[in-house]
Design a protein around this motif. Structure first.
Motif, short mmCIF file in Angstrom:
data_model
loop_
_atom_site.label_atom_id
_atom_site.label_comp_id
_atom_site.label_asym_id
_atom_site.label_seq_id
_atom_site.Cartn_x
_atom_site.Cartn_y
_atom_site.Cartn_z
N GLN A 20 3.19 10.43 22.65
CA GLN A 20 2.65 9.15 22.23
C GLN A 20 1.72 9.27 21.03
OE1 GLN A 20 0.87 7.22 25.57
NE2 GLN A 20 2.68 7.44 26.82
N VAL A 21 1.29 10.45 20.69
CA VAL A 21 0.38 10.66 19.58
C VAL A 21 1.19 10.85 18.31
CG1 VAL A 21 -1.40 12.16 18.61
CG2 VAL A 21 -1.37 11.67 21.06
N SER A 22 0.96 10.01 17.31
CA SER A 22 1.67 10.13 16.05
C SER A 22 0.93 11.10 15.14
CB SER A 22 1.77 8.77 15.35
OG SER A 22 2.51 7.89 16.13
N PRO A 23 1.58 12.17 14.73
CA PRO A 23 0.91 13.11 13.84
C PRO A 23 0.84 12.54 12.43
CG PRO A 23 3.19 13.75 14.17
CD PRO A 23 2.93 12.56 15.07
N ARG A 24 -0.10 13.07 11.65
CA ARG A 24 -0.14 12.71 10.23
C ARG A 24 1.13 13.23 9.59
NH1 ARG A 24 -4.55 11.08 7.50
NH2 ARG A 24 -3.82 12.04 5.59
N SER A 25 1.71 12.44 8.72
CA SER A 25 2.86 12.93 7.97
C SER A 25 2.41 13.21 6.54
CB SER A 25 4.00 11.91 8.01
OG SER A 25 3.58 10.67 7.49
N GLN A 26 3.21 13.96 5.83
CA GLN A 26 2.84 14.32 4.46
C GLN A 26 2.82 13.05 3.61
OE1 GLN A 26 5.20 17.40 2.79
NE2 GLN A 26 4.30 17.21 0.77
N GLU A 27 1.75 12.90 2.82
CA GLU A 27 1.63 11.74 1.95
C GLU A 27 2.65 11.84 0.82
OE1 GLU A 27 -2.32 10.56 0.70
OE2 GLU A 27 -3.15 11.63 2.42
N THR A 28 3.21 10.70 0.46
CA THR A 28 4.15 10.65 -0.65
C THR A 28 3.39 10.87 -1.95
OG1 THR A 28 5.90 9.36 -1.69
CG2 THR A 28 4.01 8.15 -0.94
N THR A 29 4.06 11.44 -2.91
CA THR A 29 3.38 11.70 -4.19
C THR A 29 3.28 10.43 -5.03
OG1 THR A 29 5.48 12.36 -5.16
CG2 THR A 29 4.07 14.11 -4.31
N ARG A 30 4.19 9.49 -4.84
CA ARG A 30 4.14 8.24 -5.60
C ARG A 30 4.64 7.09 -4.73
NH1 ARG A 30 7.02 5.00 -9.17
NH2 ARG A 30 5.68 4.07 -10.75
N MET A 31 3.73 6.32 -4.21
CA MET A 31 4.10 5.17 -3.40
C MET A 31 4.41 4.01 -4.33
SD MET A 31 2.07 3.51 -0.28
CE MET A 31 2.47 1.88 0.25
N ARG A 32 5.43 3.21 -3.96
CA ARG A 32 5.78 2.05 -4.77
C ARG A 32 6.35 0.94 -3.89
NH1 ARG A 32 9.77 5.47 -4.66
NH2 ARG A 32 11.91 4.82 -4.86
N ILE A 33 6.20 -0.27 -4.36
CA ILE A 33 6.79 -1.43 -3.68
C ILE A 33 8.25 -1.48 -4.10
CG2 ILE A 33 6.78 -3.94 -3.49
CD1 ILE A 33 3.72 -3.79 -4.05
N ILE A 34 9.15 -1.45 -3.12
CA ILE A 34 10.58 -1.43 -3.43
C ILE A 34 11.26 -2.76 -3.16
CG2 ILE A 34 10.81 1.07 -3.21
CD1 ILE A 34 11.87 0.71 -0.40
N GLN A 35 10.55 -3.68 -2.48
CA GLN A 35 11.10 -5.02 -2.26
C GLN A 35 9.94 -5.98 -2.02
OE1 GLN A 35 14.05 -5.32 0.81
NE2 GLN A 35 13.99 -7.55 0.83
N ASP A 121 -3.70 3.43 -0.77
CA ASP A 121 -2.42 4.06 -1.09
C ASP A 121 -2.09 3.92 -2.57
OD1 ASP A 121 -1.77 5.10 1.44
OD2 ASP A 121 -1.11 3.13 2.11
N VAL A 122 -3.00 3.33 -3.33
CA VAL A 122 -2.91 3.18 -4.78
C VAL A 122 -1.63 2.47 -5.21
CG1 VAL A 122 -3.30 4.36 -6.99
CG2 VAL A 122 -4.17 5.37 -4.90
N VAL A 123 -1.25 1.48 -4.47
CA VAL A 123 -0.14 0.63 -4.90
C VAL A 123 -0.63 -0.81 -4.77
CG1 VAL A 123 0.97 0.47 -2.63
CG2 VAL A 123 2.31 0.11 -4.68
N LYS A 124 -0.37 -1.59 -5.80
CA LYS A 124 -0.82 -2.98 -5.79
C LYS A 124 0.19 -3.78 -6.60
CE LYS A 124 -4.82 -5.66 -7.29
NZ LYS A 124 -6.15 -5.57 -7.91
N SER A 125 0.56 -4.92 -6.07
CA SER A 125 1.51 -5.77 -6.78
C SER A 125 0.81 -6.51 -7.91
CB SER A 125 2.12 -6.80 -5.81
OG SER A 125 1.15 -7.78 -5.47
N SER A 126 1.60 -7.12 -8.76
CA SER A 126 1.04 -8.03 -9.74
C SER A 126 0.60 -9.29 -9.01
CB SER A 126 2.08 -8.35 -10.81
OG SER A 126 3.23 -8.93 -10.21
N VAL A 127 -0.08 -10.19 -9.69
CA VAL A 127 -0.53 -11.44 -9.08
C VAL A 127 0.67 -12.37 -8.93
CG1 VAL A 127 -2.03 -13.46 -9.31
CG2 VAL A 127 -2.86 -11.20 -10.02
N ASN A 128 0.86 -12.86 -7.70
CA ASN A 128 1.92 -13.81 -7.37
C ASN A 128 1.26 -15.10 -6.88
OD1 ASN A 128 4.50 -12.05 -7.42
ND2 ASN A 128 3.02 -10.83 -6.28
#
Length: 133
Positions: A20-35, A121-128
């Motif tokens: 039941q314990v979720s381990p930390r997973s490796q952080e992605t090098t570049r997070m992005r909004i894909i949809q 996570d250093v990802v931010k959309s433009s203003v909508n």
């Protein structure tokens, strides 16, 4: 119950609790909004916004964050919603509910996410924007 049964029961309990314990997973090098982001639901007093990113990794709990307001240059309100990551999935869908909105009002917003630790996570959309019914 004999000693062998007690040891077996303890080992089963230990395995089920550790699963039941979720381990930390490796952080992605570049997070992005894909949809998205997109409006999932819009009512007079609430709106739900969703968007999809590649899996950010890091802490098992993340928060989708929406900064919003009626002035596109002053997004002073914040709404956030927790999500538990599945490290086996390549993407994550965030859904955040904005409450106590005014009817027939245009709101501006950006979306992003943070880890449970508060680290962005250093990802931010433009203003909508959207307008409540």
């Amino acid at each position: 119950m004999n000693r062998a049964h007690v040891i077996w029961a303890i080992s089963i309990l230990t395995v089920s609790l550790s699963a039941q314990v979720s381990p930390r997973s490796q952080e992605t090098t570049r997070m992005r909004i894909i949809q998205g982001p997109e409006i999932e639901l819009a009512k007079e007093h609430l709106t739900i916004i969703n968007w999809t990113t590649n899996n950010p990794g890091g802490s098992p709990v993340q928060y989708g964050v929406v900064h919003y307001g009626t002035d596109p240059h002053n997004l002073l309100e914040t709404a956030k919603s927790p999500i538990r990551l599945n490290p086996d999935h390549s993407s994550t869908v965030f859904r955040v509910r904005l409450d106590n909105l005014k009817p027939q009002t245009t709101y501006y917003y950006t979306v992003g996410s943070i880890q449970a630790t508060g680290k962005s996570d250093v990802v931010k959309s433009s203003v909508n924007h959207f307008t409540t019914p």
